[in-house]
Design a protein around this motif. Structure first.
Motif, PDB file in Angstrom:
ATOM      1  N   LEU A  55       0.818  -1.215   0.000  1.00  0.00           N
ATOM      2  CA  LEU A  55       0.000   0.000   0.000  1.00  0.00           C
ATOM      3  C   LEU A  55       0.851   1.264   0.000  1.00  0.00           C
ATOM      4  O   LEU A  55       0.415   2.313  -0.462  1.00  0.00           O
ATOM      5  N   GLU A 115      -4.219   2.320  -2.676  1.00  0.00           N
ATOM      6  CA  GLU A 115      -5.307   1.420  -2.351  1.00  0.00           C
ATOM      7  C   GLU A 115      -5.806   0.676  -3.585  1.00  0.00           C
ATOM      8  O   GLU A 115      -5.623   1.126  -4.712  1.00  0.00           O
ATOM      9  N   VAL A 116      -6.450  -0.454  -3.333  1.00  0.00           N
ATOM     10  CA  VAL A 116      -6.979  -1.296  -4.396  1.00  0.00           C
ATOM     11  C   VAL A 116      -7.887  -0.500  -5.343  1.00  0.00           C
ATOM     12  O   VAL A 116      -7.793  -0.615  -6.558  1.00  0.00           O
ATOM     13  N   ASN A 117      -8.733   0.352  -4.767  1.00  0.00           N
ATOM     14  CA  ASN A 117      -9.657   1.138  -5.605  1.00  0.00           C
ATOM     15  C   ASN A 117      -8.921   2.098  -6.531  1.00  0.00           C
ATOM     16  O   ASN A 117      -9.386   2.390  -7.632  1.00  0.00           O
TER      17      ASN A 117
END
Lengths: 435, 263
Positions: free
Chosen positions: A149, A154-156
């Motif tokens: 991270l 972030e993944v989004n």
């Protein structure tokens, strides 16, 4: 035509670099070529007939690339056309790594005498490479998990970048997407390209919820997704009851053979096999080639050390660590060496080890040795998961020896390292470095 | 000293599904185990989206982690409706630990780079501004000097100690007059990279940017939360029985050595 000069220059650098043992030149030549001509990648590929396969995703890129290469190269024996394949060096998956592989595989007149180029692409680099290679023939997107991270965000954030980059693709490109990962499957929704999905055979695969699950909310409307079954992390058979977005119906799930253990490798294999089928490789050739497949370094790679077997399972984020633990537990592992580093390729933040479900394995293994730059952080994690028998050693070479000594003859030592730790431990075991 | 006793704690974990991106679960595991190992009964209540206010009333200790922006928006909408109940508990002195996004959310507002102002819960006297994507995030290992300043039980704040963690935040937080910083920066950035402060203390609530997660490598801080929660619940001073912290100390020392900070 000064790209000709860049290729010569790049080649010379590789020779010098190898000669002085400075590394194998997987990124330098490309770095130099791009800094002199920022359109280098585009220029070299402009008049080439080589079919381009891009592979992106958090986990499984290197293994999938190797599976595809194995299948395509194997098949050349049974077809009149000779399928010549090249790829970027594993881990050299930024623009400079792609450019380097072009330097190494072009003739000096900028010609690529190959049929296929396989490029594994870093998560953040996918939009950049699509800027250079406008309509690649194939893009495989394997999955999207939380990973580093501090570097990726972030993944989004990644999902959004991919969405924007993929929107402009035309029908010349075939998108091969993981149907079980909702964020990845969603990429196919608005695409003008040809979209196909892969997954795994859902029979008997329902598992409990894992903590490290990133995309349980509908990528379309934001409502909580309903899972009929979960395979691991947020991968499964999902549906959004709010907006009706659902798991793609037609999904390829049946490889004739799986050369590697673990659910995660069923995904990698099915993605590779689907691509091979789209390129008219026969079922027979696929199966035969998969039977002789050898794993990529550190990805379930087996080494013989005297009369003991060592198998390395690269474990670099919660999803891959959980899958590694589950897979070796199924293989009845007794001896374990866990290595946690926090260098740039590993991610400097080690908080993620608390998202791994160690609690499920607290009495599973007999001998556990913990080491790496952040050995005590990992030791602490095991302590709080109520592991009783583990030893923490700061020095990697010493820890490796201890772990090997505790491994009985004809038993296997399973090593679960982060990325830089994997390179280091391999070097200790084999006496030579690969990257 | 207490062991195997009548004591029992209920820990309220706010939004475990949505606010748990950076290994935040580690904090809950540490609180839970350090109670169990001392024979203190412990129950973790998961307060997910649309939780019931009665559940909040049952808690003796609160925890809330950080999240991705999208998830944080969903949580913030839900929590706005429960603001008064949460504020009452915090004003009443329920101990709590709020990490990163949760810490920001408790403040007055969050100003986005495009200057949109997102109102916060307005419980902590602080605000956060995000300078935008072109300004670097504050990322890296961090160490602070923690002065356990608090009014409830003077016995527990007789010495200061070093806390270590990992920070990763775009927002810059500025403290108002009604909160104290959690500690003084020894190495790293802290609240805003400018004023040498990190985190905030208000009553028995602690806000911080520390991931790592914070509690495993800082067991005294974990014990402080447990102790305050027990004292608050049972109304008398309590001394926790000691636990073996040797791996904890070695893990902390790894970071302290890296940062060239003395322990």
């Amino acid at each position: 035509m000064f790209n000709f000069f860049l290729i010569l220059l790049g080649r010379s650098i590789v020779l010098v670099s190898k000669f002085f043992n400075l590394g194998n030149g997987s990124t330098w030549p490309g770095h130099i070529a791009l800094s002199i001509n920022k359109n280098f990648i585009r220029d070299v590929l402009r008049n080439s007939k080589v079919k381009i396969i891009l592979i992106a995703g958090t986990n499984g890129k290197t293994t999938t690339a190797k599976l595809i290469r194995t299948i395509l190269e194997y098949d050349k024996k049974s077809l009149p056309a000779h399928w010549r394949v090249f790829q970027n060096a594993a881990g050299a998956n930024l623009l400079n790594g792609i450019a380097s592989s072009l330097v190494l595989h072009s003739t000096v007149v900028c010609k690529l005498n190959y049929d296929y180029a396989i490029f594994e692409i870093d998560e953040n680099t996918l939009p950049l490479i699509l800027h250079e290679i406008n309509n690649p023939d194939f893009i495989i997107i394997l999955n999207l998990f939380r990973d580093q991270l501090d570097r990726y965000g972030e993944v989004n954030t990644i999902a959004k970048k991919w969405e924007d980059a993929i929107r402009h693709l035309l029908s010349k490109t075939t998108l091969i997407l993981n149907a079980d990962d909702p964020q990845v499957a969603f990429l196919g929704e608005k695409s003008k390209s040809n979209v196909l999905y892969f997954g795994i055979n859902p029979a008997n695969k329902t598992e409990k919820n894992q903590h490290a699950s990133d995309s349980n909310y509908c990528p379309n409307c934001g409502e909580r997704l309903i899972y009929n079954s979960i395979y691991f992390s947020h991968l499964g058979d999902w549906i959004c009851k709010n907006c009706g977005f659902e798991h793609p119906k037609k999904t390829f799930t049946q490889s004739p053979f799986y050369p590697l253990s673990g659910t995660y490798n069923e995904y990698n294999t099915n993605a590779a096999v689907l691509l091979a089928k789209l390129n008219n490789v026969s079922n027979r050739a696929i199966e035969q080639s998969l039977r002789v497949f050898k794993p990529a370094f550190g990805r379930q790679e087996i080494l013989k050390i005297n009369d003991k077997k060592v198998q390395i399972f690269l474990s670099k984020n919660p999803a891959s660590f959980n899958e590694s633990l589950k897979t070796i537990a199924n293989l009845n592992a007794n001896n374990l060496l866990l290595v946690l580093n926090d260098r740039i390729p590993d991610g400097r933040d080690v908080s993620w080890i608390w998202d791994v479900d160690f609690e499920d394995f607290s009495s599973q293994f007999k001998n556990i040795t913990v080491t790496g730059d952040r050995a005590f952080d990992l030791g602490l994690r095991l302590k709080y998961a109520e592991f009783k028998n583990f030893q923490t050693k700061k020095n990697l070479a010493e820890a490796t020896n201890v772990a090997l000594e505790k491994t009985l003859k004809n038993e296997t030592l399973y090593i679960l390292p982060t990325y830089s730790a994997m390179l280091e431990v391999r070097k200790i075991l084999t006496g030579k470095s690969i990257l | 000293m207490i062991h195997n006793t009548k004591y029992k704690l209920t820990i309220g974990w706010l939004y475990p599904e949505l606010m748990s991106t950076y290994g935040d679960r580690g904090n809950i595991i540490v609180l839970q185990k350090r109670c169990e190992w001392r024979g203190i009964g412990v129950e973790v209540l998961k307060l997910d989206l649309h939780f019931n206010l009665n559940q909040l009333a049952q808690c003796d200790l609160l925890f809330m982690g950080g999240a991705q922006d999208k998830q944080q928006k969903i949580v913030s909408e839900d929590l706005m409706k429960k603001r008064n109940a949460l504020q009452n508990r915090i004003e009443d002195g329920i101990p709590g630990l709020y990490i990163c996004g949760a810490y920001q959310l408790l403040g007055r507002y969050y100003k986005e780079a495009e200057r949109t102002i997102i109102p916060g819960l307005n419980i902590f006297d602080l605000y956060t501004g995000n300078p935008g994507l072109n300004v670097s995030r504050l990322i890296g290992n961090v160490a602070i000097e923690f002065q356990g300043v608090n009014s409830y039980s003077p016995s527990r704040c007789n010495h200061s100690y070093t806390l270590v963690g990992f920070e990763n935040h775009g927002g810059r937080t500025y403290l108002g007059k009604n909160v104290k910083p959690l500690g003084k920066i020894l190495k790293g950035f802290g609240n805003n990279g400018e004023d040498g402060t990190e985190g905030a203390i208000y009553k028995n609530s602690f806000g911080t940017y520390f991931h790592g997660p914070i509690l495993p490598k800082n067991p005294e801080f974990a014990d402080l939360l447990i102790k305050v929660a027990l004292e608050k619940k049972y109304g008398s001073p309590i001394d926790l029985s000691p636990l073996d912290n040797s791996i904890e100390m070695q893990a902390r020392k790894t970071i302290a050595n890296r940062l060239n900070v003395e322990l």
